[in-house]
Design a protein around this motif. Structure first.
Motif, PDB file in Angstrom:
ATOM      1  N   ARG A   3      36.369  46.570  28.131  1.00 40.58           N
ATOM      2  CA  ARG A   3      36.318  47.891  27.795  1.00 40.58           C
ATOM      3  C   ARG A   3      36.189  48.582  29.318  1.00 40.58           C
ATOM      4  O   ARG A   3      35.580  48.019  30.048  1.00 40.58           O
ATOM      5  N   VAL A   4      36.794  49.592  29.269  1.00 40.70           N
ATOM      6  CA  VAL A   4      37.066  50.360  30.761  1.00 40.70           C
ATOM      7  C   VAL A   4      36.745  51.672  30.504  1.00 40.70           C
ATOM      8  O   VAL A   4      37.320  52.190  29.429  1.00 40.70           O
ATOM      9  N   SER A   5      35.896  52.292  31.231  1.00 36.64           N
ATOM     10  CA  SER A   5      35.521  53.723  31.182  1.00 36.64           C
ATOM     11  C   SER A   5      35.652  54.159  32.408  1.00 36.64           C
ATOM     12  O   SER A   5      35.548  53.822  33.670  1.00 36.64           O
ATOM     13  N   GLY A   6      35.840  55.706  32.622  1.00 35.11           N
ATOM     14  CA  GLY A   6      35.880  56.354  33.812  1.00 35.11           C
ATOM     15  C   GLY A   6      36.037  57.911  33.788  1.00 35.11           C
ATOM     16  O   GLY A   6      35.754  58.323  32.563  1.00 35.11           O
ATOM     17  N   THR A   7      36.088  58.625  34.794  1.00 36.18           N
ATOM     18  CA  THR A   7      36.388  59.978  34.590  1.00 36.18           C
ATOM     19  C   THR A   7      37.401  60.202  35.683  1.00 36.18           C
ATOM     20  O   THR A   7      37.587  59.868  36.695  1.00 36.18           O
ATOM     21  N   VAL A  51      41.135  46.424  26.453  1.00 38.24           N
ATOM     22  CA  VAL A  51      42.248  46.694  27.625  1.00 38.24           C
ATOM     23  C   VAL A  51      42.555  44.985  27.863  1.00 38.24           C
ATOM     24  O   VAL A  51      41.462  44.040  28.084  1.00 38.24           O
ATOM     25  N   HIS A  52      43.844  44.882  28.120  1.00 42.17           N
ATOM     26  CA  HIS A  52      44.405  43.550  28.509  1.00 42.17           C
ATOM     27  C   HIS A  52      43.870  42.736  29.745  1.00 42.17           C
ATOM     28  O   HIS A  52      43.551  43.672  30.937  1.00 42.17           O
ATOM     29  N   PRO A  53      43.343  41.663  29.673  1.00 47.16           N
ATOM     30  CA  PRO A  53      42.759  40.999  30.928  1.00 47.16           C
ATOM     31  C   PRO A  53      43.446  41.007  32.152  1.00 47.16           C
ATOM     32  O   PRO A  53      43.009  41.203  33.275  1.00 47.16           O
ATOM     33  N   GLU A  54      44.918  41.060  31.857  1.00 48.13           N
ATOM     34  CA  GLU A  54      45.756  41.148  33.187  1.00 48.13           C
ATOM     35  C   GLU A  54      45.979  42.610  33.558  1.00 48.13           C
ATOM     36  O   GLU A  54      46.575  42.612  34.909  1.00 48.13           O
ATOM     37  N   THR A  55      45.516  43.652  33.080  1.00 47.42           N
ATOM     38  CA  THR A  55      45.725  44.951  33.385  1.00 47.42           C
ATOM     39  C   THR A  55      44.874  45.192  34.763  1.00 47.42           C
ATOM     40  O   THR A  55      43.758  44.708  34.744  1.00 47.42           O
ATOM     41  N   ALA A  71      42.901  51.630  40.456  1.00 46.38           N
ATOM     42  CA  ALA A  71      42.676  49.975  40.551  1.00 46.38           C
ATOM     43  C   ALA A  71      41.436  49.654  39.669  1.00 46.38           C
ATOM     44  O   ALA A  71      40.446  50.169  39.962  1.00 46.38           O
ATOM     45  N   LEU A  72      41.639  48.700  38.847  1.00 49.71           N
ATOM     46  CA  LEU A  72      40.264  48.265  37.940  1.00 49.71           C
ATOM     47  C   LEU A  72      39.645  47.124  39.035  1.00 49.71           C
ATOM     48  O   LEU A  72      40.300  46.142  39.421  1.00 49.71           O
ATOM     49  N   ARG A  73      38.318  47.428  38.848  1.00 51.01           N
ATOM     50  CA  ARG A  73      37.469  46.356  39.501  1.00 51.01           C
ATOM     51  C   ARG A  73      36.435  45.609  38.551  1.00 51.01           C
ATOM     52  O   ARG A  73      36.082  46.451  37.445  1.00 51.01           O
ATOM     53  N   GLY A  74      36.011  44.500  38.758  1.00 49.57           N
ATOM     54  CA  GLY A  74      34.940  43.972  38.083  1.00 49.57           C
ATOM     55  C   GLY A  74      35.693  43.141  36.931  1.00 49.57           C
ATOM     56  O   GLY A  74      37.018  42.673  36.850  1.00 49.57           O
ATOM     57  N   ASN A  75      35.087  42.761  35.958  1.00 42.36           N
ATOM     58  CA  ASN A  75      35.567  41.954  34.595  1.00 42.36           C
ATOM     59  C   ASN A  75      35.742  42.858  33.796  1.00 42.36           C
ATOM     60  O   ASN A  75      35.121  43.331  32.752  1.00 42.36           O
TER      61      ASN A  75
END
Length: 75
Positions: A3-7, A51-55, A71-75
Motif C-alpha cells: 500500500r502506498v499513500s501520499g499527497t 502496488v507491484h513490489p518492483e514499482t 521515488a518510492l521509499r521503504g517497503n
C-alpha cells in the motif's frame, strides 16, 4: 503488493485535487485514462493498494499542471 499513500502538491505547496496517479511514468495523454490507479481527493491525498513490489516511482498528472514524479521509499 504493498500500500502506498501520499499527497500531491503544486510548485507553491498547495494540494492538487483531481490528479491522476500512475505506477511508473505516465503514458501519453491519449492513453492515460485506462492506466491510472487513483485520483487525488480535495486535499491532494491518494492511496494505492496492491502496488507491484518492483514499482520504484509514481507519477501524478492533471491537465493544466506539469506531470510530477516521486521515488518510492521503504517497503
Amino acid at each position: 503488493g504493498r500500500r502506498v499513500s501520499g499527497t500531491v502538491i503544486d510548485f507553491f505547496g498547495s494540494p492538487v485535487a483531481g490528479a491522476y496517479i500512475f505506477e511508473g511514468t505516465a503514458p501519453p495523454a491519449e492513453s492515460r485514462m485506462p492506466a491510472y490507479r487513483a485520483v487525488t481527493d480535495e486535499t491532494g491525498t491518494f492511496a494505492l493498494d496492491d502496488v507491484h513490489p518492483e514499482t520504484t516511482m509514481l507519477t501524478a498528472a492533471r491537465p493544466g499542471y506539469a506531470d510530477g514524479t516521486a521515488a518510492l521509499r521503504g517497503n
